[in-house]
Design a protein around this motif. Sequence first.
Motif, mmCIF file in Angstrom:
data_model
loop_
_atom_site.group_PDB
_atom_site.id
_atom_site.type_symbol
_atom_site.label_atom_id
_atom_site.label_comp_id
_atom_site.label_asym_id
_atom_site.label_seq_id
_atom_site.Cartn_x
_atom_site.Cartn_y
_atom_site.Cartn_z
ATOM 1 N N VAL A 177 -1.825 -0.437 1.734
ATOM 2 C CA VAL A 177 -1.532 0.891 1.192
ATOM 3 C C VAL A 177 -0.137 1.281 1.653
ATOM 4 C CG1 VAL A 177 -2.206 3.309 1.059
ATOM 5 C CG2 VAL A 177 -3.967 1.539 1.269
ATOM 6 N N ARG B 64 0.735 7.319 2.064
ATOM 7 C CA ARG B 64 -0.329 7.761 2.962
ATOM 8 C C ARG B 64 0.076 8.979 3.777
ATOM 9 N NH1 ARG B 64 -2.806 2.764 6.229
ATOM 10 N NH2 ARG B 64 -4.235 4.422 6.856
ATOM 11 N N LEU C 152 0.391 5.019 12.002
ATOM 12 C CA LEU C 152 0.408 3.952 11.001
ATOM 13 C C LEU C 152 1.198 2.748 11.498
ATOM 14 C CD1 LEU C 152 0.990 6.028 7.721
ATOM 15 C CD2 LEU C 152 -1.162 5.087 8.590
#
Length: 288
Positions: free
Chosen positions: A20, A25, A187
């Motif tokens: 992703v 995100r 992340l």
Amino acid sequence: MAHAEISLLEQLSTNSSPYVDPIARLDWRALDMSRPWLPAEAVSLYGLPAYDALPEAVRIRLSQFEFIGFIQSGIWLEGIFIERLSRNMRHTISAQELAYYLHEIREESGHSLMFLELMEKSGIHMPGAWRNRPFVTDFLGRYTPLHSTLFWLAVTIGEEIPDHLNRFIRTQGNGVVCPVVRQMCTLHIIDEARHIAHAHSALDASLKRAGKLRRNILTPLLNLMIKQFAYTFYLPSKDVYEMAGLTPGHQWRTMAQNNPARQQFVRKCLNPTINRLRELEFDVRHPW
């Protein structure tokens, strides 16, 4: 030739899917220019009377510029990783290794694009921060023979040293730093955990044939790389201070370098890497 174990490569590739885009995100609506982007303890001048005397707005601005300087160094380093992985794909030993390299290239590219997007949306750009990358570390990263012990030592410390700061921001920044920055660090940490696991596996494989003599020969270069990586990621350039309104920048940088609180913070961040290298029988030391 030192390679990570095939079973590990398969596991890491599996954990990289589905991919992703980190830009998609992140909740960019939570980008807050009125909040710091680093916990106070992670700011290079923290602990100095001169820092305490700064207006709050200047301290916040400094934390933002220091973080931007940090991620610009990340773009430099990830660019080296992408270059080396791309050049090595034709020498891969298996489909599993090729797949893992492609996953890592995609993830490192996503990190750099995420960093650039933060700069674009925040309006914070520091052209001067692209200058003066550490020559020896840059050269070794780009030209050291792939799968050599020295190469995987460079990858390991290059991945781990900035990761320690990301982890500090994530754990200590909740409710303090801008939510987008903390989410970005989270992340980044998730992907880097896989990259670090791969580097550890390849390094361990290379060390199986490296005796005490080779370790002694590599140790001076290893200490130099640790110092250059630490200074690159933990000692902001003079441009960072000047763009935050602190002039002359070189004086503030010298204050940061001599700051006991900063030295203690860097030692704390680097301890896991230093200790692991010592366990691998390298006589390494803290950079300052």
